[in-house]
Design a protein around this motif. Sequence first.
Motif, short mmCIF file in Angstrom:
data_model
loop_
_atom_site.label_atom_id
_atom_site.label_comp_id
_atom_site.label_asym_id
_atom_site.label_seq_id
_atom_site.Cartn_x
_atom_site.Cartn_y
_atom_site.Cartn_z
N CYS A 26 0.86 -1.18 0.00
CA CYS A 26 0.00 0.00 0.00
C CYS A 26 0.90 1.23 0.00
CB CYS A 26 -0.89 0.03 1.24
SG CYS A 26 -1.92 -1.42 1.47
N LEU A 28 2.53 4.85 0.84
CA LEU A 28 2.64 5.68 2.04
C LEU A 28 2.20 7.12 1.79
CD1 LEU A 28 6.02 4.45 3.53
CD2 LEU A 28 3.70 3.96 4.33
N SER A 29 2.15 7.53 0.54
CA SER A 29 1.82 8.91 0.21
C SER A 29 0.81 8.95 -0.94
CB SER A 29 3.09 9.66 -0.21
OG SER A 29 2.80 10.99 -0.58
N THR A 74 -9.67 -3.28 2.96
CA THR A 74 -9.03 -2.91 4.23
C THR A 74 -7.90 -3.89 4.49
OG1 THR A 74 -11.16 -2.12 5.06
CG2 THR A 74 -9.41 -2.51 6.69
N GLU A 76 -4.86 -4.88 7.27
CA GLU A 76 -4.29 -4.69 8.60
C GLU A 76 -2.95 -5.41 8.66
OE1 GLU A 76 -5.13 -5.67 13.29
OE2 GLU A 76 -6.80 -5.72 11.88
N TYR A 77 -1.91 -4.65 8.86
CA TYR A 77 -0.55 -5.19 8.93
C TYR A 77 -0.28 -5.81 10.29
CZ TYR A 77 0.78 -2.93 4.54
OH TYR A 77 0.88 -2.57 3.22
N ASP A 81 -0.77 -1.33 11.81
CA ASP A 81 -1.14 -0.31 10.83
C ASP A 81 -2.32 -0.80 10.00
OD1 ASP A 81 0.92 1.31 11.65
OD2 ASP A 81 2.21 0.92 9.93
N VAL A 82 -3.22 0.11 9.65
CA VAL A 82 -4.40 -0.22 8.85
C VAL A 82 -4.50 0.76 7.70
CG1 VAL A 82 -6.93 -0.41 8.84
CG2 VAL A 82 -5.63 -1.18 10.83
N TYR A 83 -4.73 0.23 6.48
CA TYR A 83 -4.92 1.04 5.27
C TYR A 83 -6.28 0.70 4.70
CZ TYR A 83 -3.91 3.14 0.69
OH TYR A 83 -3.92 3.92 -0.45
N TRP A 114 -4.51 5.88 5.68
CA TRP A 114 -3.89 5.14 6.78
C TRP A 114 -4.60 5.53 8.05
CZ3 TRP A 114 -0.52 1.27 6.32
CH2 TRP A 114 0.18 1.14 5.12
N GLN A 115 -4.98 4.53 8.84
CA GLN A 115 -5.68 4.81 10.10
C GLN A 115 -4.84 4.44 11.28
OE1 GLN A 115 -9.38 2.66 9.63
NE2 GLN A 115 -10.22 4.33 8.44
#
Length: 115
Positions: A26, A28-29, A74, A76-77, A81-83, A114-115
């Motif tokens: 995913c 990052l920016s 969705t 979840e790493y 971290d969640v995207y 990113w949440q």
Amino acid sequence: MGKKVAGTVYAKIDGGQATVTGGVECPLSDVKRESVAPGFYKEEDLVPYVKLTCVNDPDLPKKQIMAATNSTVTVEYGNGDVYVLSGAYVVGEPSAKADDGTIDFEWNGTKGVWQ
């Protein structure tokens, strides 16, 4: 004390769980920057995306995933971290691989957070 930075990744597509076997990617920016001169740069919008490899489970709704044009994906790493990718649709040419029983998917979308 050690900190967990990797491990099991969870992915949900429109609420259904996919069993992830390979990497998940995913961005990052949401922009790409490039220098045009020292101290000056330009920005270009990037399309938000999710790339992953999952098990070709008989219960995975492949037809639904391929037909959808407004999904929520969705991820979840292992480190927490969640995207969340919204307005998502499959791009490229996913194919089911018989040798290892997996499918590589890539979604593009309208918004990634990113949440």
